[in-house]
Design an enzyme around this catalytic site. Structure first.
Site, short mmCIF file in Angstrom:
data_model
loop_
_atom_site.label_atom_id
_atom_site.label_comp_id
_atom_site.label_asym_id
_atom_site.label_seq_id
_atom_site.Cartn_x
_atom_site.Cartn_y
_atom_site.Cartn_z
N LYS A 184 41.09 44.99 41.54
CA LYS A 184 40.21 44.10 40.78
C LYS A 184 39.12 44.94 40.12
CE LYS A 184 39.71 39.98 39.33
NZ LYS A 184 40.77 39.36 38.56
N SER B 21 44.29 36.58 35.80
CA SER B 21 43.31 36.08 36.76
C SER B 21 43.20 34.57 36.62
CB SER B 21 41.97 36.79 36.55
OG SER B 21 41.28 36.88 37.77
#
Length: 584
Positions: free
Chosen positions: A189, A384
């Protein structure tokens, strides 16, 4: 009493004057619009420039003042571009296409979709030619579809492979005392990585390298076919910059010849069967669309609803530039209540954003899917939060060059305690209860970090569950390909995050199959109509904010401004890509 009569008369007179001025504006706008109407002459060449911002969906405003006074941004819809090329195939007045792009203001997946449509156009037997003073990589990729490509004798082709740059802020945080406190789940991430380190992590370098190679390979396959060169040859040209000037570009068969623009125009005339002293008729893509060619005519009563979710995901109403829950939920409800709508295609072009908004949209999609089949089509990016709202569809289509995945979450909170200490600011808090509080003027406490981390973990686990249920996978299997990692469309197909590689048109066709209909037309959602307050707010500037900032700051500095602006809008736990993902 006389004063009151005079006051009312003045107010009434002012209102009449404003009404007359308003009607005058409408009249002028209608005259301008009427005078700008164009037609398609016989023996015309459709000219494709693509110097407008390409959005998946960019309907014209119903406000007559926006175009007249320059309020609207320069934009064009991908759906209109695709439809216009489709119409040009059978338009007896269009003899061929000329590609004249100096820069494409759209993503790689959008560029590939246009290129694929141009490939279909060639099946009509009409010609496609391309010319530019110079080519950047994306414009060359599109132009390589042409039968022949020409370049200015002093031009160059920027053919060097794909690269991406990420800015890191850890040093400046340390120097200024202004930092971002970060809580995340997902070793890939990378959206928050610039706040944590001074250089790229091995995990981030691994994922960026993987999807860049996947995207580049897709482009190479297309260019190899069009230019009749092997992929190894093309990579060798990129490695050695063997198209860095016009002579090398011709020598290595990257382009077909060196011409000045007037000489290129003569080639177009010859292709039309004209002599070089005759007048060349061209019509721009925008003008062609304005004649009604941006739509495909259909008389069917059955509809496939295409709902466009484009932009970052933020909590709120939503508009043409960002995804809010209100706009998408209302579009889903409106489509599902229509007797004519038989299936829904959700077109996602989003790097993600608010986890809460993503969950609200996911829930509405679950309810809608009980009434109608839902197919997802992914654009440049559906990652995402963008993947969150896509994962529960009946089927997911991605372009090969789509960027998707990034199943992970994070929270960022600004902190200036170090700066406050440097300049002599001390903050004291008084609270009625013991619950963990936070102040930007004080270091984050262990208690507050623990509570925030718990929230991030809860959202991440919910994200995994949503994907597992939607994709028919085990949670642990989703976790193994999640961790915030980004994938190309090709890679996502291999690991089960998408079902099929294809265009928006392919997704619409599949939705029709699920609905068991063969005769249908596409109906686009949502409606971006402005209310009265929004209309008056737009009059605060004659030019759009984007135009003004670009003119004052320049394109490169505007990107930095836009990044900072996006950071300032983040609230709550986020499921989104890095702020800057500039592939070039």
């Amino acid at each position: 009493m006389k004063f009151l009569r005079n006051l009312l008369a003045s107010i009434f007179g002012t209102l009449i004057a404003l009404g007359i001025i308003f009607m005058l504006f409408v009249f002028i706008a209608s005259i301008v619009t009427e005078s700008e109407k164009v037609g398609v002459r016989k023996y015309s060449v459709l000219e494709i420039r693509l110097d407008s911002n390409i959005k998946d969906f960019a309907p014209k405003s119903d406000d007559p003042f926006e175009n007249l006074l320059g309020f609207s941004d320069n934009k064009i819809g991908l759906n209109e571009i695709i439809n216009a090329i489709e119409n040009a195939k059978t338009d007896p007045n269009i003899e061929g296409i000329s590609i004249n792009v100096l820069g494409i203001r759209g993503g790689i997946a959008q560029t590939q979709a246009i290129r694929n449509k141009l490939e279909e156009f060639k099946e009509s037997g009409k010609f496609i030619k391309a010319y530019a003073d110079f080519y950047d990589q994306k414009s060359y990729y599109l132009s390589s579809v042409a039968d022949s490509i020409f370049i200015n004798p002093f031009g160059r082709v920027d053919f060097k492979g794909l690269s991406s740059e990420v800015l890191y802020y850890k040093d400046i945080e340390d120097k200024t005392g202004v930092k971002m406190e970060v809580i995340r789940h997902g070793k890939y991430k990378s959206a928050v990585e610039p706040y944590l380190y001074n250089e790229m992590s091995d995990n981030n370098r691994e994922q960026i390298t993987a999807f860049l190679k996947s995207l580049w390979n897709e482009m190479l396959v297309d260019m190899s076919k069009s230019r009749n060169k092997s992929i190894d040859e093309l990579n060798n040209i990129a490695d050695n910059l063997s198209a860095r000037n016009a002579n090398l570009a011709v020598e290595n068969n990257i382009v077909d010849g060196k011409l000045y623009k007037d000489e290129y125009d003569n080639k177009l005339k010859i292709a039309l069967g004209f002599s070089t002293d005759e007048l060349l008729h061209t019509i721009t893509l925008e003008d062609y669309i304005s004649t009604g060619k941006g739509r495909l005519k259909a008389s069917a009563s059955n509809n496939i609803a295409v709902i466009y979710a484009q932009g970052a995901i933020l909590y709120g109403k939503g508009d043409e530039n960002y995804i809010g829950q209100d706009l998408i939920i209302n579009a889903l409800r409106k489509a599902s209540k229509s007797n004519n709508v038989k299936a829904i295609v959700l077109r996602v072009n989003s790097p993600g954003g608010s986890a809460l908004t993503s969950e609200l949209i996911w829930r509405e999609l679950e309810l809608t899917r009980k009434k109608l089949p839902i197919v997802v089509s992914m654009g440049n990016v559906a990652a995402s939060g963008g993947y969150y709202i896509a994962c529960n569809a009946n089927r997911i289509f991605a372009e090969p060059t789509t960027i998707t995945g990034s199943i992970g979450v994070f929270g960022t909170i600004p902190n200036i305690s170090k700066l406050a200490g440097k300049i002599g600011v001390n903050a004291e808090q008084v609270s009625t209860n013991k619950g963990a509080n936070y102040s930007v003027f004080e270091p984050m406490t262990d208690e507050f970090r623990a509570v925030t981390t718990e929230g991030v973990e809860q959202v991440y686990n919910t994200f995994l569950e949503r994907v597992a249920k939607g994709r028919g996978m085990l949670v642990e299997n989703v976790d193994s390909i999640a961790q915030g990692r980004v994938w190309s469309g090709v890679e996502a197909l291999k690991n089960g995050l998408v079902d099929e590689l294809g265009s928006l048109g392919d997704a619409v066709s599949y939705a029709a199959e699920l609905a068991d209909i063969t005769d249908y037309k596409v109906r686009n959602y949502p409606s971006y109509k402005k209310d009265l307050e929004d209309r008056f707010n737009s009059f605060s500037l004659v030019k759009s904010k984007e135009k003004i900032f670009k003119e004052e700051l320049g394109e490169a500095n505007y990107k930095i401004y836009k990044t900072i602006s996006e950071i300032s809008k983040l609230e709550g736990i986020q499921a989104r890509l890095p702020f800057i993902m500039d592939i070039k």
